[in-house]
Write a protein that holds these residues in place. Sequence first.
Motif, short mmCIF file in Angstrom:
data_model
loop_
_atom_site.label_atom_id
_atom_site.label_comp_id
_atom_site.label_asym_id
_atom_site.label_seq_id
_atom_site.Cartn_x
_atom_site.Cartn_y
_atom_site.Cartn_z
N VAL A 1 0.86 -1.18 0.00
CA VAL A 1 0.00 0.00 0.00
C VAL A 1 0.90 1.23 0.00
CG1 VAL A 1 -1.79 1.27 1.25
CG2 VAL A 1 -1.71 -1.25 1.38
N LEU B 1 -8.90 4.67 3.57
CA LEU B 1 -8.61 4.46 2.14
C LEU B 1 -8.43 5.78 1.40
CD1 LEU B 1 -10.91 1.41 1.26
CD2 LEU B 1 -8.47 1.44 1.81
N VAL C 1 -4.75 6.53 0.61
CA VAL C 1 -3.97 5.63 -0.24
C VAL C 1 -3.74 6.26 -1.62
CG1 VAL C 1 -3.91 3.36 -1.36
CG2 VAL C 1 -4.85 3.59 0.96
N TYR C 2 -2.48 6.27 -2.06
CA TYR C 2 -2.16 6.69 -3.43
C TYR C 2 -2.37 5.55 -4.42
CZ TYR C 2 0.38 7.82 -7.61
OH TYR C 2 0.70 8.02 -8.93
N GLY C 3 -1.93 4.35 -4.02
CA GLY C 3 -2.04 3.22 -4.94
C GLY C 3 -1.54 1.94 -4.30
N TYR C 4 -1.44 0.91 -5.13
CA TYR C 4 -1.07 -0.43 -4.65
C TYR C 4 -0.05 -1.06 -5.60
CZ TYR C 4 -5.32 0.07 -1.86
OH TYR C 4 -6.28 0.52 -0.97
N VAL D 1 -4.86 4.42 -7.34
CA VAL D 1 -6.22 4.00 -7.00
C VAL D 1 -7.17 4.19 -8.17
CG1 VAL D 1 -8.21 4.58 -5.54
CG2 VAL D 1 -5.93 4.30 -4.52
N GLY E 1 -8.40 0.69 -8.13
CA GLY E 1 -9.41 0.64 -7.08
C GLY E 1 -8.74 0.29 -5.76
N HIS E 2 -9.52 -0.31 -4.85
CA HIS E 2 -8.98 -0.77 -3.57
C HIS E 2 -9.17 -2.28 -3.49
CE1 HIS E 2 -8.33 3.27 -1.99
NE2 HIS E 2 -9.51 3.60 -2.46
#
Length: 235
Positions: free
Chosen positions: A91, A106, A109-112, A152, A156-157
């Motif tokens: 994350v 959430l 969060v920038y991204g995954y 994101v 998405g998440h």
Amino acid sequence: MPDTKTATGYVLPPAAVPTVAVDGTADRFPVRRILCVGRNYAAHAREMGRDPDREPPFFFLKPADTVVDNGTDVPYPPLTNNFHYEIELVVAIGIGGTDIAEDKALEHVYGYAVGIDLTRRDLQLAARDQGRPWDWGKGFDRSAPCAPLKPVAKAGHPGKGRIWLAVDGAVKQDADLSELIWSVPEIISIASKSMTLAPGDLIFTGTPAGVGPILRGQTVTGGIDGLGEIRIQIV
Ligand code: MN
């Protein structure tokens, strides 16, 4: 002639900012800290000889400059005879905060990304059994390979989806993100109660069962549904 030694205000050239690639752009994500969650899948907690009951999650850190790109050659590290892979959901924090509420987590969060928490297992377990810090088992050079981040807006998440790892093509870890004991919002919220999270922080969220050794010359691949794949070579 200008004094180049003091022009920047440093007595030495400052170290480069560690970064991770971002999918779909040449710009990179600057890394501030790397937090890692221990034992966040029940079957992995069991294989490590621990009770997977939902006791509060615990964290350890890796130096930010242990992060390396997808495709990097990783030298077999010194001091170990039991070098392990751990595939993990990573994350990336885009907006910092302290005491972040779970239902707002959430938004930070920038991204995954797909990451590998490389581990000198023998050193980690010896430290654990002696009540010593895990740093020598976890925080060595190039110990945090991380594939390009997916923002994101694209990813998405991800709350479910296959997470897997293979060594020389043989699948060793094969699980689902839905098996995480502590979810991403819970991890962010709990971590932010202990330290201020800031843009650039990466959180490795723990690995599923099936960890094991890797040897010089082997290729480690892994992936998470919707986030892509990672590949490193042990040299
Ligand atoms: Mn791990």
